[in-house]
Design a protein around this motif. Structure first.
Motif, PDB file in Angstrom:
ATOM      1  N   UNK A   1       0.829  -1.211   0.000  1.00 33.72           N
ATOM      2  CA  UNK A   1       0.000   0.000   0.000  1.00 33.72           C
ATOM      3  C   UNK A   1       0.863   1.260   0.000  1.00 33.72           C
ATOM      4  N   UNK A   2       0.253   2.343  -0.431  1.00 33.84           N
ATOM      5  CA  UNK A   2       0.931   3.637  -0.338  1.00 33.84           C
ATOM      6  C   UNK A   2      -0.035   4.659   0.268  1.00 33.84           C
ATOM      7  N   UNK A   3       0.576   5.671   0.879  1.00 34.19           N
ATOM      8  CA  UNK A   3      -0.227   6.787   1.381  1.00 34.19           C
ATOM      9  C   UNK A   3      -0.284   7.829   0.273  1.00 34.19           C
ATOM     10  N   UNK A   4      -1.474   8.052  -0.225  1.00 30.03           N
ATOM     11  CA  UNK A   4      -1.632   9.047  -1.301  1.00 30.03           C
ATOM     12  C   UNK A   4      -2.238  10.321  -0.706  1.00 30.03           C
ATOM     13  N   UNK A   5      -1.600  11.417  -0.986  1.00 30.77           N
ATOM     14  CA  UNK A   5      -2.127  12.708  -0.535  1.00 30.77           C
ATOM     15  C   UNK A   5      -2.898  13.333  -1.697  1.00 30.77           C
ATOM     16  N   UNK A   6      -4.117  13.764  -1.417  1.00 27.53           N
ATOM     17  CA  UNK A   6      -4.916  14.446  -2.442  1.00 27.53           C
ATOM     18  C   UNK A   6      -5.154  15.869  -1.964  1.00 27.53           C
ATOM     19  N   UNK A   7      -4.849  16.815  -2.805  1.00 26.75           N
ATOM     20  CA  UNK A   7      -4.982  18.231  -2.437  1.00 26.75           C
ATOM     21  C   UNK A   7      -6.268  18.798  -3.034  1.00 26.75           C
ATOM     22  N   UNK A   8      -7.127  19.338  -2.190  1.00 34.01           N
ATOM     23  CA  UNK A   8      -8.385  19.924  -2.702  1.00 34.01           C
ATOM     24  C   UNK A   8      -8.108  21.123  -3.616  1.00 34.01           C
ATOM     25  N   UNK A   9      -6.938  21.718  -3.462  1.00 33.54           N
ATOM     26  CA  UNK A   9      -6.594  22.968  -4.162  1.00 33.54           C
ATOM     27  C   UNK A   9      -7.578  24.092  -3.851  1.00 33.54           C
ATOM     28  N   UNK A  10      -8.243  23.941  -2.710  1.00 29.58           N
ATOM     29  CA  UNK A  10      -9.120  25.030  -2.272  1.00 29.58           C
ATOM     30  C   UNK A  10      -8.254  25.996  -1.470  1.00 29.58           C
ATOM     31  N   UNK A  11      -8.338  27.246  -1.802  1.00 30.31           N
ATOM     32  CA  UNK A  11      -7.558  28.243  -1.049  1.00 30.31           C
ATOM     33  C   UNK A  11      -8.221  28.435   0.300  1.00 30.31           C
TER      34      UNK A  11
ATOM     35  N   UNK B   1     -14.047  12.691 -10.803  1.00 25.26           N
ATOM     36  CA  UNK B   1     -15.299  12.889 -10.060  1.00 25.26           C
ATOM     37  C   UNK B   1     -15.254  14.188  -9.244  1.00 25.26           C
ATOM     38  N   UNK B   2     -14.089  14.470  -8.677  1.00 26.78           N
ATOM     39  CA  UNK B   2     -13.937  15.711  -7.900  1.00 26.78           C
ATOM     40  C   UNK B   2     -14.171  16.911  -8.810  1.00 26.78           C
ATOM     41  N   UNK B   3     -13.558  16.834  -9.991  1.00 32.32           N
ATOM     42  CA  UNK B   3     -13.711  17.970 -10.927  1.00 32.32           C
ATOM     43  C   UNK B   3     -15.183  18.157 -11.307  1.00 32.32           C
ATOM     44  N   UNK B   4     -15.861  17.026 -11.544  1.00 31.07           N
ATOM     45  CA  UNK B   4     -17.289  17.121 -11.891  1.00 31.07           C
ATOM     46  C   UNK B   4     -18.084  17.780 -10.770  1.00 31.07           C
ATOM     47  N   UNK B   5     -17.786  17.370  -9.539  1.00 30.37           N
ATOM     48  CA  UNK B   5     -18.601  17.838  -8.413  1.00 30.37           C
ATOM     49  C   UNK B   5     -18.189  19.216  -7.904  1.00 30.37           C
ATOM     50  N   UNK B   6     -16.895  19.538  -7.992  1.00 29.90           N
ATOM     51  CA  UNK B   6     -16.402  20.784  -7.371  1.00 29.90           C
ATOM     52  C   UNK B   6     -16.091  21.867  -8.408  1.00 29.90           C
ATOM     53  N   UNK B   7     -15.739  21.439  -9.617  1.00 27.81           N
ATOM     54  CA  UNK B   7     -15.528  22.442 -10.666  1.00 27.81           C
ATOM     55  C   UNK B   7     -14.070  22.682 -11.039  1.00 27.81           C
ATOM     56  N   UNK B   8     -13.144  22.195 -10.252  1.00 27.06           N
ATOM     57  CA  UNK B   8     -11.728  22.278 -10.627  1.00 27.06           C
ATOM     58  C   UNK B   8     -11.025  21.016 -10.137  1.00 27.06           C
TER      59      UNK B   8
END
Ligand code: GLA
Length: 393
Positions: free
Chosen positions: A210-220, A369-376
């Motif tokens: 397994x790996x730890x994956x970091x996902x950044x919302x890129x929300x300021x 899916x994130x892009x679809x739901x959040x817009x970026x």
């Protein structure tokens, strides 16, 4: 390795490469134990390989000049007048650290400093702690050399001084986790830290397949800081309500699950009750996570990660739709054992435990899916666990 940085340094400050020293301090990912540190509780962070690098050279006067590779404007400050830079947009972390170091009695000398920041700013991966620890290490090292001191540098003390800088100079009443992890991290190890007395244990991160994956919302993040201090105040209020039955407590850390079940009725404000409940159970989850990781039980660890996020969403209310969307989409993917927000929240990053065979799918599907739901789009990083603050020689 640092040739191009040295060239940039000389372009800004002149001279030759002689006397330039290189210091590094990393960002961190917190595996579990969120908003527990300022409650005297347990945390379980690990230092990343993503770092702030500082090139530093002493000067013969008392000036401190700062520039970053991605900035045009140099900050020129006076070591004997450090009170006046609190409102700087960039440079306040560094000068706050210099101020607190001097107040703590460290002998500092004037210097030129060039920064290269590789920890994404405002992402919940402790870019500020990385700047603070790299600065503290550079300033103390140069100061010791200038004064002919050969005392060993106490990294825990640098972490505490950096935390003070953030409290007094920047105004965020943060706990000690980020600065401690950035100062004390070790390659491929997570730090099980007791924030009440700073005792700690390094736990090898054996991730198997397994790996730890970091996902950044890129929300300021904007309101984050205000909300952060608000959470801290709510916890203090929780302590004073519970003191009626538990007069000996000073931190929520001292409230056990049993105490909470027995005396929770004293928490007459529903919001305060939710905050306290999160902290009490989150501390338990840290201890259980450490045991799970030591036993190589990633399934249990993943479940605890999920519970932690859900508690931060429902009880502590520090997630928001971007973080919840990332976690929600991550959990839909086979091969994901757990996913949670990491750091202060209100935007920033999640950390997910993902099977090697699912990483590609994870990045594609969560991203779309994130892009679809959040817009970026979000960004993804595979966490590599590195060493804490150090001088490169
Ligand atoms: C920020 C703070 C830390 C800690 C986390 C939440 O990163 O700097 O001290 O409180 O939030 O766990």
């Amino acid at each position: 390795m640092f040739n191009s940085l040295i060239e940039t340094f000389i372009n800004y400050f002149g001279g030759s490469s002689e006397g330039i020293r290189v210091f590094k301090a990393p960002g961190r990912v917190n595996l579990i134990g969120e908003h527990t540190d300022y409650n005297g509780g347990f945390v379980f962070p690990a230092a990343l390989t993503m770092c702030t690098t500082v090139l530093a050279r002493p000067r013969s006067d008392r000036k401190i000049n700062l520039i970053a590779t991605d900035l045009k404007q140099m900050v020129n400050a006076d070591l004997d007048n450090l009170d006046q830079y609190k409102s700087l947009k960039w440079g306040n972390y560094q000068l706050g650290v210099a101020d607190e170091l001097q107040k703590a009695g460290y002998p500092l000398c004037g210097c030129d400093l060039l920064y290269e920041d590789k920890v994404p700013l405002g992402s919940g991966l402790s870019s500020s702690a990385a700047i603070e620890i790299a600065t503290a290490l550079a300033l103390v090292s140069l100061g010791y050399t200038a004064n002919g001191t050969d005392r060993e540098i106490d990294m825990t003390e640098l972490a505490l001084i950096s935390q003070k800088a953030e409290h007094n100079y920047v105004g965020v009443k943060c706990g000690i986790m980020d600065q401690f992890a950035s100062a004390m991290g070790k390659k491929d190890m997570a730090i099980f830290l007791d924030c009440r007395d700073l005792s700690y244990e390094l736990v090898p991160l054996k991730m198997n397949d397994y790996k730890l994956i970091i996902s950044n919302t890129n929300k300021k993040r904007s309101l984050g800081e205000g909300k952060y201090n608000e959470r801290r105040r709510e916890c203090e209020e929780g302590v004073s309500m519970l003191q009626k039955a538990l007069p000996g407590i000073t931190y929520l850390r001292e409230v056990s699950v049993q105490d909470f079940l027995k005396h929770g009725n004293l928490l007459t404000d529903e919001v305060i009750k939710k905050r306290v409940k999160h902290v009490v159970y989150e501390n338990e989850r840290v201890i259980e996570s450490v045991t799970a990781l030591k036993n190589n039980d990633l399934i249990t660890f993943g479940k605890l990660m999920n519970q932690s996020h859900d508690s931060l969403r429902d009880l502590y209310e520090t997630t928001g739709k971007e973080l919840d969307t990332l976690v929600d989409e991550a959990r839909k993917i086979d091969g994901v054992l757990g996913s949670r927000m990491t750091g202060a929240g209100f935007g920033g990053c999640t950390v997910s435990l993902v099977h090697n065979d699912s990483i590609e799918k994870f990045i594609k599907q969560v991203g779309e899916e994130y892009k679809k739901r959040i817009g970026y789009s979000p960004s993804f990083y595979i966490s590599e666990i590195g060493d804490g603050g150090r001088e490169e020689v």
